[in-house]
Enzyme design. Structure first.
Site, PDB file in Angstrom:
ATOM      1  N   VAL A  11       2.100  -0.029  -3.734  1.00  0.00           N
ATOM      2  CA  VAL A  11       1.479  -1.131  -2.996  1.00  0.00           C
ATOM      3  C   VAL A  11      -0.036  -1.172  -3.228  1.00  0.00           C
ATOM      4  O   VAL A  11      -0.606  -2.228  -3.495  1.00  0.00           O
ATOM      5  CB  VAL A  11       1.805  -1.015  -1.488  1.00  0.00           C
ATOM      6  CG1 VAL A  11       0.988  -1.993  -0.667  1.00  0.00           C
ATOM      7  CG2 VAL A  11       3.291  -1.271  -1.268  1.00  0.00           C
ATOM      8  N   GLU A 154       3.098  -5.773   3.765  1.00  0.00           N
ATOM      9  CA  GLU A 154       3.326  -6.185   2.379  1.00  0.00           C
ATOM     10  C   GLU A 154       4.822  -6.403   2.152  1.00  0.00           C
ATOM     11  O   GLU A 154       5.634  -5.585   2.544  1.00  0.00           O
ATOM     12  CB  GLU A 154       2.783  -5.095   1.441  1.00  0.00           C
ATOM     13  CG  GLU A 154       2.924  -5.423  -0.015  1.00  0.00           C
ATOM     14  CD  GLU A 154       2.394  -6.823  -0.346  1.00  0.00           C
ATOM     15  OE1 GLU A 154       1.205  -7.091  -0.107  1.00  0.00           O
ATOM     16  OE2 GLU A 154       3.178  -7.662  -0.835  1.00  0.00           O
ATOM     17  N   GLY A 263      18.748   1.958  -2.192  1.00  0.00           N
ATOM     18  CA  GLY A 263      17.862   3.129  -2.164  1.00  0.00           C
ATOM     19  C   GLY A 263      16.427   2.669  -2.104  1.00  0.00           C
ATOM     20  O   GLY A 263      16.134   1.617  -1.532  1.00  0.00           O
ATOM     21  N   CYS A 266      11.770   2.045   0.674  1.00  0.00           N
ATOM     22  CA  CYS A 266      11.585   1.212   1.864  1.00  0.00           C
ATOM     23  C   CYS A 266      12.821   1.076   2.749  1.00  0.00           C
ATOM     24  O   CYS A 266      12.786   1.492   3.900  1.00  0.00           O
ATOM     25  CB  CYS A 266      11.080  -0.155   1.445  1.00  0.00           C
ATOM     26  SG  CYS A 266       9.444  -0.044   0.692  1.00  0.00           S
TER      27      CYS A 266
HETATM   28  N1  LIG Z   1       6.935   0.462  -2.559  1.00  0.00           N
HETATM   29  C1  LIG Z   1       7.259  -0.713  -2.060  1.00  0.00           C
HETATM   30  O1  LIG Z   1       8.043  -1.485  -2.652  1.00  0.00           O
HETATM   31  C2  LIG Z   1       6.672  -1.192  -0.769  1.00  0.00           C
HETATM   32  C3  LIG Z   1       6.738  -2.549  -0.426  1.00  0.00           C
HETATM   33  C4  LIG Z   1       6.177  -2.970   0.776  1.00  0.00           C
HETATM   34  C5  LIG Z   1       5.598  -2.045   1.628  1.00  0.00           C
HETATM   35  N2  LIG Z   1       5.565  -0.723   1.291  1.00  0.00           N
HETATM   36  C6  LIG Z   1       4.918   0.211   2.206  1.00  0.00           C
HETATM   37  O2  LIG Z   1       3.616   0.474   1.713  1.00  0.00           O
HETATM   38  C7  LIG Z   1       3.227   1.835   1.970  1.00  0.00           C
HETATM   39  C8  LIG Z   1       2.886   2.530   0.663  1.00  0.00           C
HETATM   40  O3  LIG Z   1       4.060   2.586  -0.131  1.00  0.00           O
HETATM   41  P1  LIG Z   1       4.006   2.998  -1.682  1.00  0.00           P
HETATM   42  O4  LIG Z   1       5.370   2.823  -2.214  1.00  0.00           O
HETATM   43  O5  LIG Z   1       2.862   2.311  -2.344  1.00  0.00           O
HETATM   44  O6  LIG Z   1       3.665   4.568  -1.534  1.00  0.00           O
HETATM   45  P2  LIG Z   1       3.297   5.605  -2.694  1.00  0.00           P
HETATM   46  O7  LIG Z   1       3.851   6.895  -2.265  1.00  0.00           O
HETATM   47  O8  LIG Z   1       3.644   5.040  -4.031  1.00  0.00           O
HETATM   48  O9  LIG Z   1       1.695   5.677  -2.640  1.00  0.00           O
HETATM   49  C9  LIG Z   1       0.979   6.169  -1.546  1.00  0.00           C
HETATM   50  C10 LIG Z   1      -0.340   6.731  -2.056  1.00  0.00           C
HETATM   51  O10 LIG Z   1      -1.178   7.039  -0.932  1.00  0.00           O
HETATM   52  C11 LIG Z   1      -1.932   8.177  -1.275  1.00  0.00           C
HETATM   53  N3  LIG Z   1      -2.537   8.767  -0.072  1.00  0.00           N
HETATM   54  C12 LIG Z   1      -1.946   9.514   0.899  1.00  0.00           C
HETATM   55  N4  LIG Z   1      -2.855   9.851   1.841  1.00  0.00           N
HETATM   56  C13 LIG Z   1      -4.023   9.288   1.472  1.00  0.00           C
HETATM   57  C14 LIG Z   1      -5.322   9.268   2.049  1.00  0.00           C
HETATM   58  N5  LIG Z   1      -5.595   9.900   3.193  1.00  0.00           N
HETATM   59  N6  LIG Z   1      -6.317   8.583   1.406  1.00  0.00           N
HETATM   60  C15 LIG Z   1      -6.050   7.946   0.239  1.00  0.00           C
HETATM   61  N7  LIG Z   1      -4.836   7.929  -0.347  1.00  0.00           N
HETATM   62  C16 LIG Z   1      -3.845   8.593   0.254  1.00  0.00           C
HETATM   63  C17 LIG Z   1      -0.929   9.060  -1.988  1.00  0.00           C
HETATM   64  O11 LIG Z   1      -1.568  10.083  -2.731  1.00  0.00           O
HETATM   65  C18 LIG Z   1      -0.208   8.039  -2.844  1.00  0.00           C
HETATM   66  O12 LIG Z   1      -0.825   7.892  -4.110  1.00  0.00           O
HETATM   67  C19 LIG Z   1       4.415   2.441   2.731  1.00  0.00           C
HETATM   68  O13 LIG Z   1       4.195   2.315   4.099  1.00  0.00           O
HETATM   69  C20 LIG Z   1       5.583   1.567   2.299  1.00  0.00           C
HETATM   70  O14 LIG Z   1       6.612   1.550   3.254  1.00  0.00           O
HETATM   71  C21 LIG Z   1       6.073  -0.283   0.106  1.00  0.00           C
END
Ligand SMILES: NC(=O)c1ccc[n+]([C@@H]2O[C@H](COP(=O)([O-])OP(=O)(O)OC[C@H]3O[C@@H](n4cnc5c(N)ncnc54)[C@H](O)[C@@H]3O)[C@@H](O)[C@H]2O)c1
Length: 441
Positions: A11, A154, A263, A266
């Site tokens: 995201v 998002e 899977g 999310c």
């Molecule tokens: N992946 C999807 O399709 C999607 C879609 C919509 C919403 N979301 C939501 O968005 C959020 C992020 O999901 P994602 O898939 O991008 O996660 P991800 O695991 O791919 O990325 C998260 C990132 O955050 C970083 N991080 C953790 N703590 C941190 C901090 N204190 N400061 C800076 N960076 C930090 C991690 O190192 C990692 O790189 C979640 O809540 C998820 O539910 C995800």
């Protein structure tokens, strides 16, 4: 406009890259130094169609920077996006430690007005927690600095994330302050030209909207999987049923594919987190709990079919596996049905030869200690000498394979298809024993 994005995952990177693409000055910050080093050296840590090009172009143009320097990041952006992970805690609730850690970092380093925008998927009430955390740190610093906290969930889909961000169905802005909504409206204006996609609402409703969307989609999938299990028992073909109900405009064709379970990062965690929120508030969310348990069971179905076909004797057998990612066009294997199948086959004494167009790197990391999983370079390499083929992800180039070659290379021509890619009648003509999902005829 100056934008900071905390979290450089699926995201965060898409948000940062797309906001830079329309001309903003974006800093992406992450605590994972190796990830930031890779990004600064031109390596994109995830596979997402179109992302690499946008990141590279905007990086070269100086509109997109990557850093681990939190102070610099907080100083940079008027807009401070939180896009860090919210993994499930042991009790199924969303673990907010990363979100609250970012809130604290922002509060420790901010010197002037900031808009803190929560893009992570978080339970209702999280904006209040973020606000309280910032207030407490500012009080500790003796600083009086204005800020607002906005919920801006998002809705992008992995595999089509750039398109979803650039041309969103909707942009939900949950804010209790009209001035902040206007700031966000201005930031999102380039993505909101064709017609107004902004839906503004109160913070709590925005937080719940994201869970509602994912829970509805997961429900559609589990509903269809339940129907496919019934179809199998009564000798009906779920694909005919799918067409039959999809043609009803009140139902529609989207998201009613039967398969071997959902899977990803999310749906599984968000359904559980919403169920937990309901429980915390004294309500038993029975539908959500059924959605989750149907899915859990569905992920084991392909293995059950294999087990039954071989009368429970899988020891020494070799299975070819097409697809590792939880869906096509991503390398993401979080909660992927492939993992449930691989683990069960290996536990039963079988060996798995697997191929995926993008998720091989992920599989290598997850199964680094496993001798019984062999990763192969192409979809035809995996079938060499295998007893049967199992399909778990519907990547485009699995749809029309060379069946003659499959018949030559497999020890016996048997396919276990978790995504209903082929026509059972055609498989019969080909002399292939074909197991699909919910096609009981
Ligand atoms: N992946 C999807 O399709 C999607 C879609 C919509 C919403 N979301 C939501 O968005 C959020 C992020 O999901 P994602 O898939 O991008 O996660 P991800 O695991 O791919 O990325 C998260 C990132 O955050 C970083 N991080 C953790 N703590 C941190 C901090 N204190 N400061 C800076 N960076 C930090 C991690 O190192 C990692 O790189 C979640 O809540 C998820 O539910 C995800």
């Amino acid at each position: 406009m100056k934008v900071t994005v905390f979290g450089s995952g699926y995201v965060g990177l898409v948000t940062g890259a797309c906001l830079a693409e329309v001309g903003n000055d974006v800093v992406c910050v992450d605590i994972d130094e190796a990830k930031i080093d890779r990004l600064n050296n031109g390596h994109i840590p995830i596979y997402e169609p179109g992302l690499e090009k946008i990141i590279k172009e905007n990086f070269a143009a100086g509109r997109l920077r990557f850093t681990t320097d939190i102070k610099d990041a907080v100083e940079h952006g008027l807009f401070q996006f939180i896009a860090v992970g919210t993994p499930p805690d042991e009790d199924g609730s969303a673990d907010l430690k990363h979100v609250l850690a970012v809130a604290k970092s922002i509060a420790e380093n901010m010197c002037e007005y900031r808009v803190v925008i929560n893009k992570s998927t978080v339970p209702v009430g999280t904006a209040d927690k973020v606000k309280a955390s910032i207030v407490s740190v500012l009080q500790g610093r003796g600083a009086q600095i204005e800020f607002d906290v906005v919920s801006n969930p998002e809705f992008l889909k992995e595999g089509a994330a750039i398109d979803d961000f650039m041309k969103p169905d909707r942009i939900v802005i949950g804010s209790d302050n009209p001035r902040t909504t206007e700031l966000l409206r201005a930031l999102y204006a380039p993505f909101n030209r064709n017609h107004d996609r902004i839906i503004s609402m109160d913070v709590k409703s925005a937080e719940l909207t994201k869970y509602a969307a994912n829970a509805m989609l997961a429900t559609k999938i589990s509903f269809m999987n339940e129907l496919s299990n019934i179809a199998e028992l009564v000798g009906a073909d779920i694909e005919n049923v799918r067409h039959g109900i999809g043609s009803d405009s009140r139902i529609g064709y989207s998201f009613i594919y039967p398969g071997c379970g959902y899977g990803g990062a999310c749906f599984p965690k968000d359904v559980k987190a919403l169920e937990h929120t309901a429980k915390e508030n004294g309500y038993k969310a029975e539908l959500l709990s059924a959605v989750e348990s149907i899915n859990k069971h569905q992920k084991t179905k392909l293995f059950s079919k294999i087990y039954k076909h071989y009368d429970g004797d899988l020891s020494g057998k070799v299975f070819a596996l097409w697809g590792l990612s939880f869906k096509p066009n991503t390398d993401d294997m979080r909660e992927a049905p492939s993992r449930v199948l691989i683990d069960a086959l290996i536990d039963a004494g079988a060996t798995v030869r697997a191929y995926d167009p993008e998720a091989m790197g992920e599989a290598r990391k997850i199964y680094s200690d496993t001798q019984s999983l062999v990763l192969c370079d192409s979809l035809y390499d995996v079938i060499e000498g295998a007893d049967a083929l199992a399909i778990v992800t519907e990547w485009k180039h699995f749809w029309s394979p060379d069946f003659e070659r499959l018949k030559q290379e497999l020890l016996t021509p048997v396919i276990f298809d978790g995504r209903n890619l082929f026509d059972p009648a055609e498989m019969k003509n080909q002399g292939i024993t074909y197991y699909a999902m919910g096609r009981g005829l």
